[in-house]
Design a protein around this motif. Structure first.
Motif, PDB file in Angstrom:
ATOM      1  N   PRO A  61       1.647  -8.114   2.770  1.00  0.00           N
ATOM      2  CA  PRO A  61       0.599  -7.528   3.606  1.00  0.00           C
ATOM      3  C   PRO A  61       1.185  -7.008   4.921  1.00  0.00           C
ATOM      4  O   PRO A  61       2.010  -7.678   5.545  1.00  0.00           O
ATOM      5  N   THR A  62       0.758  -5.819   5.311  1.00  0.00           N
ATOM      6  CA  THR A  62       1.319  -5.200   6.514  1.00  0.00           C
ATOM      7  C   THR A  62       0.258  -4.816   7.544  1.00  0.00           C
ATOM      8  O   THR A  62       0.601  -4.288   8.591  1.00  0.00           O
ATOM      9  N   ASP A 120      -0.082  -9.188  10.321  1.00  0.00           N
ATOM     10  CA  ASP A 120       0.437  -9.913   9.165  1.00  0.00           C
ATOM     11  C   ASP A 120       1.958 -10.002   9.186  1.00  0.00           C
ATOM     12  O   ASP A 120       2.529 -11.068   8.949  1.00  0.00           O
ATOM     13  N   ILE A 127      -4.839 -11.404  11.752  1.00  0.00           N
ATOM     14  CA  ILE A 127      -4.243 -11.755  10.461  1.00  0.00           C
ATOM     15  C   ILE A 127      -5.299 -11.384   9.432  1.00  0.00           C
ATOM     16  O   ILE A 127      -6.423 -11.889   9.473  1.00  0.00           O
ATOM     17  N   THR A 128      -4.957 -10.495   8.521  1.00  0.00           N
ATOM     18  CA  THR A 128      -5.989  -9.837   7.718  1.00  0.00           C
ATOM     19  C   THR A 128      -6.393 -10.571   6.449  1.00  0.00           C
ATOM     20  O   THR A 128      -7.448 -10.264   5.889  1.00  0.00           O
ATOM     21  N   SER A 129      -5.578 -11.528   5.971  1.00  0.00           N
ATOM     22  CA  SER A 129      -5.946 -12.167   4.708  1.00  0.00           C
ATOM     23  C   SER A 129      -5.204 -13.492   4.545  1.00  0.00           C
ATOM     24  O   SER A 129      -4.219 -13.769   5.232  1.00  0.00           O
ATOM     25  N   GLY A 154      -7.112 -16.654  12.416  1.00  0.00           N
ATOM     26  CA  GLY A 154      -6.522 -15.442  11.861  1.00  0.00           C
ATOM     27  C   GLY A 154      -7.282 -14.193  12.262  1.00  0.00           C
ATOM     28  O   GLY A 154      -6.677 -13.175  12.625  1.00  0.00           O
ATOM     29  N   ALA A 206      -1.530 -13.084   3.560  1.00  0.00           N
ATOM     30  CA  ALA A 206      -0.525 -13.049   4.626  1.00  0.00           C
ATOM     31  C   ALA A 206       0.015 -14.456   4.892  1.00  0.00           C
ATOM     32  O   ALA A 206       1.218 -14.636   5.116  1.00  0.00           O
ATOM     33  N   TRP A 207      -0.868 -15.462   4.865  1.00  0.00           N
ATOM     34  CA  TRP A 207      -0.433 -16.842   5.056  1.00  0.00           C
ATOM     35  C   TRP A 207       0.457 -17.296   3.910  1.00  0.00           C
ATOM     36  O   TRP A 207       1.471 -17.965   4.131  1.00  0.00           O
TER      37      TRP A 207
END
Length: 170
Positions: A49-50, A54, A129-131, A124, A134-135
């Motif tokens: 994820p970018t 992220d 932090i989008t999703s 997030g 990403a974590w």
């Protein structure tokens, strides 16, 4: 967390705990953790994820893992044996760093999946932090860099010791 997650994390911790007793450090022993973490990455990473921050999260945890791995590898006690073989033993400091990295990820994921999901989602969102993907990628990057850092240091130190004529402690 799935049973696979528990098995992967446990096997990586067990690999270092097995090194508490001095034994020969072969290239096979250096590469084994890399293979385990590569299997985990292949199973869980389906893209990077970018969006938002992220990549910052991923890079931050990857660098943290790399630093922990390097510190763990530097703290391994190594020497040449009677027959020129390289012997290694994880002392308490090396084991501490390794378990710190692996254990902190394990504890975070356990907390996240049991009662911390809402808190992480709010944190997030406020930090772009989008999703949860990403974590996942960030935590796997941390593990991969920890393993790679430790393995690289051990391989480098092993190579240096193989060139030494007299058995000695490094």
């Amino acid at each position: 967390m799935s049973i696979t997650d528990y098995l992967i994390d446990s096997s990586l911790v067990l690999l270092v705990l097995l090194q508490i007793r001095e034994r020969e450090l072969t290239m096979r022993a250096v590469l084994r953790p890399l293979i385990i973490v590569a299997v985990a990455v292949a199973n869980y990473v389906h893209g990077i994820p970018t969006a938002g921050n992220d990549l910052v999260l991923i890079l931050g945890l990857a660098l943290t893992g790399g630093l922990i791995g390097i510190l763990s590898g530097q703290a391994v006690l190594m020497r040449r044996g009677r027959h020129g073989e390289v012997l290694a033993r994880s002392g308490w400091l090396s084991s501490f760093y390794w378990v710190l990295g692996m254990g902190s990820r394990f504890a975070f994921v356990f907390w996240l999946t049991h009662w911390g999901g809402r808190t992480i989602a709010q944190w997030g969102a406020s930090h772009s932090i989008t999703s949860f993907e990403a974590w996942t990628v960030a935590l796997l990057a941390m593990a991969a860099f920890e393993v790679a850092g430790r393995s690289a240091v051990l391989a480098w130190r092993r190579h240096d010791l193989q060139r030494v004529a007299q058995p000695e402690l490094v």
